[in-house]
Design a protein around this motif. Structure first.
Motif, mmCIF file in Angstrom:
data_model
loop_
_atom_site.group_PDB
_atom_site.id
_atom_site.type_symbol
_atom_site.label_atom_id
_atom_site.label_comp_id
_atom_site.label_asym_id
_atom_site.label_seq_id
_atom_site.Cartn_x
_atom_site.Cartn_y
_atom_site.Cartn_z
ATOM 1 N N MET A 157 77.923 -12.274 21.515
ATOM 2 C CA MET A 157 77.249 -10.988 21.552
ATOM 3 C C MET A 157 77.372 -10.443 22.976
ATOM 4 O O MET A 157 77.051 -11.117 23.934
ATOM 5 C CB MET A 157 75.781 -11.178 21.151
ATOM 6 N N ASN A 158 77.841 -9.202 23.103
ATOM 7 C CA ASN A 158 77.951 -8.614 24.438
ATOM 8 C C ASN A 158 76.663 -7.884 24.807
ATOM 9 O O ASN A 158 75.705 -7.843 24.044
ATOM 10 C CB ASN A 158 79.190 -7.701 24.542
ATOM 11 N N ASP A 159 76.645 -7.331 26.012
ATOM 12 C CA ASP A 159 75.432 -6.656 26.507
ATOM 13 C C ASP A 159 74.992 -5.513 25.601
ATOM 14 O O ASP A 159 73.803 -5.356 25.333
ATOM 15 C CB ASP A 159 75.666 -6.105 27.914
ATOM 16 N N LEU A 160 75.939 -4.729 25.141
ATOM 17 C CA LEU A 160 75.599 -3.586 24.292
ATOM 18 C C LEU A 160 74.981 -4.063 22.982
ATOM 19 O O LEU A 160 73.965 -3.521 22.537
ATOM 20 C CB LEU A 160 76.831 -2.724 24.022
ATOM 21 N N ASP A 161 75.568 -5.080 22.374
ATOM 22 C CA ASP A 161 75.013 -5.622 21.124
ATOM 23 C C ASP A 161 73.572 -6.085 21.322
ATOM 24 O O ASP A 161 72.697 -5.799 20.512
ATOM 25 C CB ASP A 161 75.845 -6.813 20.626
ATOM 26 N N ARG A 162 73.338 -6.804 22.401
ATOM 27 C CA ARG A 162 72.004 -7.335 22.677
ATOM 28 C C ARG A 162 71.004 -6.216 22.922
ATOM 29 O O ARG A 162 69.887 -6.238 22.405
ATOM 30 C CB ARG A 162 72.044 -8.294 23.875
ATOM 31 N N ARG A 180 89.497 -1.758 20.966
ATOM 32 C CA ARG A 180 88.798 -2.770 21.765
ATOM 33 C C ARG A 180 87.305 -2.745 21.506
ATOM 34 O O ARG A 180 86.745 -1.752 21.060
ATOM 35 C CB ARG A 180 89.087 -2.588 23.247
ATOM 36 N N ARG A 181 86.646 -3.847 21.805
ATOM 37 C CA ARG A 181 85.206 -3.973 21.571
ATOM 38 C C ARG A 181 84.438 -3.092 22.559
ATOM 39 O O ARG A 181 84.735 -3.062 23.752
ATOM 40 C CB ARG A 181 84.810 -5.427 21.753
ATOM 41 N N GLY A 233 81.479 -1.764 24.989
ATOM 42 C CA GLY A 233 80.538 -2.370 25.921
ATOM 43 C C GLY A 233 79.564 -1.328 26.440
ATOM 44 O O GLY A 233 79.673 -0.136 26.133
ATOM 45 N N ASP A 289 80.730 1.926 27.976
ATOM 46 C CA ASP A 289 81.259 2.989 27.115
ATOM 47 C C ASP A 289 80.206 4.034 26.764
ATOM 48 O O ASP A 289 80.521 5.067 26.199
ATOM 49 C CB ASP A 289 81.821 2.380 25.824
#
Length: 67
Positions: free
Chosen positions: A1-6, A48-49, A51, A54
Protein backbone atom coordinates in the motif's frame (compact mmCIF):
# COMPACT_ATOMS: atom_id res chain seq x y z
CA UNK A 1 0.00 0.00 0.00
CA UNK A 2 1.47 3.37 -0.96
CA UNK A 3 1.02 6.70 0.81
CA UNK A 4 -1.98 7.71 -1.28
CA UNK A 5 -3.76 4.41 -0.64
CA UNK A 6 -3.19 4.72 3.10
CA UNK A 7 -4.37 8.34 3.22
CA UNK A 8 -7.54 7.57 1.29
CA UNK A 9 -8.28 4.55 3.47
CA UNK A 10 -7.75 6.63 6.63
CA UNK A 11 -9.97 9.37 5.23
CA UNK A 12 -12.85 6.94 4.82
CA UNK A 13 -12.40 4.81 7.92
CA UNK A 14 -11.21 7.38 10.44
CA UNK A 15 -12.21 10.84 9.30
CA UNK A 16 -15.57 10.36 7.60
CA UNK A 17 -16.95 7.58 9.74
CA UNK A 18 -15.41 8.04 13.15
CA UNK A 19 -14.73 11.78 13.41
CA UNK A 20 -17.53 13.17 11.28
CA UNK A 21 -20.07 10.41 11.88
CA UNK A 22 -21.39 10.52 8.31
CA UNK A 23 -24.05 8.12 7.14
CA UNK A 24 -23.09 5.07 5.08
CA UNK A 25 -24.73 6.58 1.99
CA UNK A 26 -22.71 9.78 2.31
CA UNK A 27 -19.51 7.77 2.67
CA UNK A 28 -20.48 5.81 -0.46
CA UNK A 29 -20.92 9.09 -2.34
CA UNK A 30 -17.43 10.18 -1.31
CA UNK A 31 -16.10 6.75 -2.31
CA UNK A 32 -17.69 6.93 -5.75
CA UNK A 33 -16.24 10.39 -6.34
CA UNK A 34 -12.78 9.16 -5.36
CA UNK A 35 -13.15 6.26 -7.79
CA UNK A 36 -13.90 8.75 -10.56
CA UNK A 37 -10.94 10.88 -9.51
CA UNK A 38 -8.52 7.94 -9.47
CA UNK A 39 -9.78 6.74 -12.86
CA UNK A 40 -9.39 10.26 -14.28
CA UNK A 41 -5.87 10.71 -12.88
CA UNK A 42 -4.80 7.23 -14.01
CA UNK A 43 -5.95 7.99 -17.52
CA UNK A 44 -3.96 11.24 -17.54
CA UNK A 45 -0.85 9.75 -15.93
CA UNK A 46 -0.72 6.51 -17.91
CA UNK A 47 -0.57 3.04 -16.46
CA UNK A 48 1.80 3.71 -13.56
CA UNK A 49 0.54 3.52 -9.99
CA UNK A 50 -0.72 6.83 -8.60
CA UNK A 51 1.00 8.44 -5.65
CA UNK A 52 0.43 11.38 -3.37
CA UNK A 53 2.46 13.61 -5.70
CA UNK A 54 -0.15 13.10 -8.41
CA UNK A 55 -2.73 15.02 -6.37
CA UNK A 56 -1.65 18.43 -7.61
CA UNK A 57 -4.08 21.34 -7.40
CA UNK A 58 -4.09 21.79 -11.19
CA UNK A 59 -5.02 18.13 -11.73
CA UNK A 60 -7.81 18.36 -9.15
CA UNK A 61 -9.18 21.51 -10.78
CA UNK A 62 -9.05 19.79 -14.18
CA UNK A 63 -10.99 16.88 -12.68
CA UNK A 64 -13.67 19.19 -11.31
CA UNK A 65 -13.98 20.83 -14.70
CA UNK A 66 -14.21 17.38 -16.30
CA UNK A 67 -17.13 16.52 -14.00
Amino acid sequence: MNDLDRLIQDFFTIHLRRHRGLSPNTVKSYRDTFKLLVRYLSKRQGSRRLGLGDMEPKMLLDFLEYL
